[in-house]
Design an enzyme around this catalytic site. Structure first.
Site, PDB file in Angstrom:
ATOM      1  N   ILE A 249      18.940  -6.400   4.366  1.00 38.89           N
ATOM      2  CA  ILE A 249      19.681  -5.866   3.217  1.00 38.89           C
ATOM      3  C   ILE A 249      21.161  -6.224   3.392  1.00 38.89           C
ATOM      4  O   ILE A 249      21.779  -5.861   4.387  1.00 38.89           O
ATOM      5  CB  ILE A 249      19.516  -4.325   3.133  1.00 38.89           C
ATOM      6  CG1 ILE A 249      18.057  -3.938   2.929  1.00 38.89           C
ATOM      7  CG2 ILE A 249      20.380  -3.746   2.020  1.00 38.89           C
ATOM      8  CD1 ILE A 249      17.491  -4.265   1.563  1.00 38.89           C
TER       9      ILE A 249
ATOM     10  N   ASP B 296      17.256  -1.052  11.928  1.00 39.95           N
ATOM     11  CA  ASP B 296      16.539   0.119  12.454  1.00 39.95           C
ATOM     12  C   ASP B 296      17.428   1.108  13.199  1.00 39.95           C
ATOM     13  O   ASP B 296      16.981   1.820  14.097  1.00 39.95           O
ATOM     14  CB  ASP B 296      15.390  -0.322  13.396  1.00 39.95           C
ATOM     15  CG  ASP B 296      14.390  -1.210  12.678  1.00 39.95           C
ATOM     16  OD1 ASP B 296      14.176  -0.996  11.477  1.00 39.95           O
ATOM     17  OD2 ASP B 296      13.833  -2.101  13.325  1.00 39.95           O
TER      18      ASP B 296
ATOM     19  N   SER C 247       0.840  -1.214   0.000  1.00 41.38           N
ATOM     20  CA  SER C 247       0.000   0.000   0.000  1.00 41.38           C
ATOM     21  C   SER C 247       0.872   1.261   0.000  1.00 41.38           C
ATOM     22  O   SER C 247       0.535   2.249  -0.659  1.00 41.38           O
ATOM     23  CB  SER C 247      -0.992   0.007   1.172  1.00 41.38           C
ATOM     24  OG  SER C 247      -0.307  -0.035   2.381  1.00 41.38           O
ATOM     25  N   ASN C 248       2.003   1.222   0.686  1.00 37.95           N
ATOM     26  CA  ASN C 248       2.912   2.375   0.644  1.00 37.95           C
ATOM     27  C   ASN C 248       3.487   2.551  -0.755  1.00 37.95           C
ATOM     28  O   ASN C 248       3.569   3.671  -1.262  1.00 37.95           O
ATOM     29  CB  ASN C 248       4.047   2.205   1.653  1.00 37.95           C
ATOM     30  CG  ASN C 248       3.628   2.622   3.045  1.00 37.95           C
ATOM     31  OD1 ASN C 248       3.522   3.807   3.346  1.00 37.95           O
ATOM     32  ND2 ASN C 248       3.345   1.642   3.907  1.00 37.95           N
TER      33      ASN C 248
ATOM     34  N   GLU D  69       1.578   6.897   7.544  1.00 33.29           N
ATOM     35  CA  GLU D  69       2.507   6.512   6.458  1.00 33.29           C
ATOM     36  C   GLU D  69       2.032   7.066   5.119  1.00 33.29           C
ATOM     37  O   GLU D  69       2.825   7.636   4.352  1.00 33.29           O
ATOM     38  CB  GLU D  69       2.613   4.982   6.378  1.00 33.29           C
ATOM     39  CG  GLU D  69       3.235   4.369   7.616  1.00 33.29           C
ATOM     40  CD  GLU D  69       3.463   2.877   7.514  1.00 33.29           C
ATOM     41  OE1 GLU D  69       4.382   2.392   8.174  1.00 33.29           O
ATOM     42  OE2 GLU D  69       2.715   2.179   6.802  1.00 33.29           O
TER      43      GLU D  69
ATOM     44  N   HIS E 164       9.664   2.665   9.307  1.00 33.33           N
ATOM     45  CA  HIS E 164       9.394   1.736  10.399  1.00 33.33           C
ATOM     46  C   HIS E 164       8.090   2.175  11.073  1.00 33.33           C
ATOM     47  O   HIS E 164       7.916   3.365  11.366  1.00 33.33           O
ATOM     48  CB  HIS E 164      10.560   1.751  11.394  1.00 33.33           C
ATOM     49  CG  HIS E 164      10.387   0.725  12.468  1.00 33.33           C
ATOM     50  ND1 HIS E 164      10.638  -0.618  12.250  1.00 33.33           N
ATOM     51  CD2 HIS E 164       9.927   0.828  13.738  1.00 33.33           C
ATOM     52  CE1 HIS E 164      10.370  -1.293  13.359  1.00 33.33           C
ATOM     53  NE2 HIS E 164       9.938  -0.445  14.276  1.00 33.33           N
TER      54      HIS E 164
ATOM     55  N   LYS F 160      13.190  -8.359   4.329  1.00 36.22           N
ATOM     56  CA  LYS F 160      14.447  -9.136   4.259  1.00 36.22           C
ATOM     57  C   LYS F 160      15.602  -8.252   4.695  1.00 36.22           C
ATOM     58  O   LYS F 160      15.561  -7.035   4.512  1.00 36.22           O
ATOM     59  CB  LYS F 160      14.719  -9.573   2.819  1.00 36.22           C
ATOM     60  CG  LYS F 160      13.632 -10.406   2.206  1.00 36.22           C
ATOM     61  CD  LYS F 160      13.909 -11.862   2.421  1.00 36.22           C
ATOM     62  CE  LYS F 160      12.872 -12.721   1.722  1.00 36.22           C
ATOM     63  NZ  LYS F 160      12.855 -14.089   2.217  1.00 36.22           N
TER      64      LYS F 160
END
Ligand code: GAR
Length: 205
Positions: A102, A159, A30-31, A188, A118, A100
């Site tokens: 990176i 993060d 959706s983003n 978002e 996030h 996943k």
């Protein structure tokens, strides 16, 4: 009449290459869809690639209708990621719900040019295993007063890259993980595209 000034502007526009972004996703996207819509017809930024770690026929179709390359890449494969990005002349990589890890070699190929969203206020509720619903469940359980979103650069620790922007919302109890997810999703959709735009064009917010 074509003035010298307008001709110069025209020549400048012809030579100016738009900044090309890749969107990496794992979920329903959706983003990604929102970002693609935001940058459709944008003068300086364009989406050149959507890479998904899961099969996603709807997103593949959405991209095909807009002449954006859609790639399904199930495994963690730095070389495959790089090949897709190089072929599409990608300048920036945006993780829009990519779950996943990176690989370091890919991070080195895009120094300070990988951005992540996030769904909580880092440094809280971040780190390994904290993604999607797990984040909202932990937030609901902890009874904190605020949640929100964090947009940050990606480095080799989960993060922990440089923060670019945060947007918060007040939680009303009793609440549920599903309700928090809905509120966070609204944040978002409202803020992620314009933060990408500001960072890419101005380097600041
Ligand atoms: C988004 O809420 C995003 O913040 C989250 O995954 C969701 C993807 O939804 N990302 C993380 O949890 C990263 N740690 P979408 O596929 O519908 O855009």
């Amino acid at each position: 009449m074509i003035t010298r000034e307008s001709q110069q502007m025209f020549n400048f526009a012809l030579t100016m290459k738009r900044i090309r972004i890749a969107l990496f996703i794992s979920g329903n996207g959706s983003n990604a869809r929102n970002i693609i819509n935001y940058f459709e017809n944008h003068a300086q930024i364009s989406v050149g690639l959507v890479l998904s770690s899961a099969e996603n026929n709807q997103m593949a179709e959405f991209c095909a209708e807009r002449a954006i390359l859609f790639a399904h890449q199930a495994g963690i494969d730095s070389e495959a990621y790089l090949k897709f990005c190089q072929e599409q002349e990608i300048d920036w990589v945006i993780l829009a719900g990519f779950l996943k890890k990176i690989p370091s070699s890919f991070i080195h190929a895009f120094p300070h040019r990988i951005m992540n969203i996030h769904p909580a206020l880092l440094p809280n509720f971040g780190g390994k295993g904290m993604y999607g619903k797990h984040v909202h469940e932990a937030v609901a359980k902890s009874s904190v007063r605020f949640s929100g979103i964090t947009i940050h650069l990606v480095n080799e620790e989960f993060d922990k890259g440089k923060m670019l922007a945060q947007f918060a919302l007040t939680l009303q109890y009793p609440t549920t993980a599903e309700e928090i997810e809905r509120q966070v999703r609204d944040l978002e959709i409202t803020h992620f595209p314009s933060v990408i735009e500001s960072v890419l064009l101005d380097g600041i917010l």
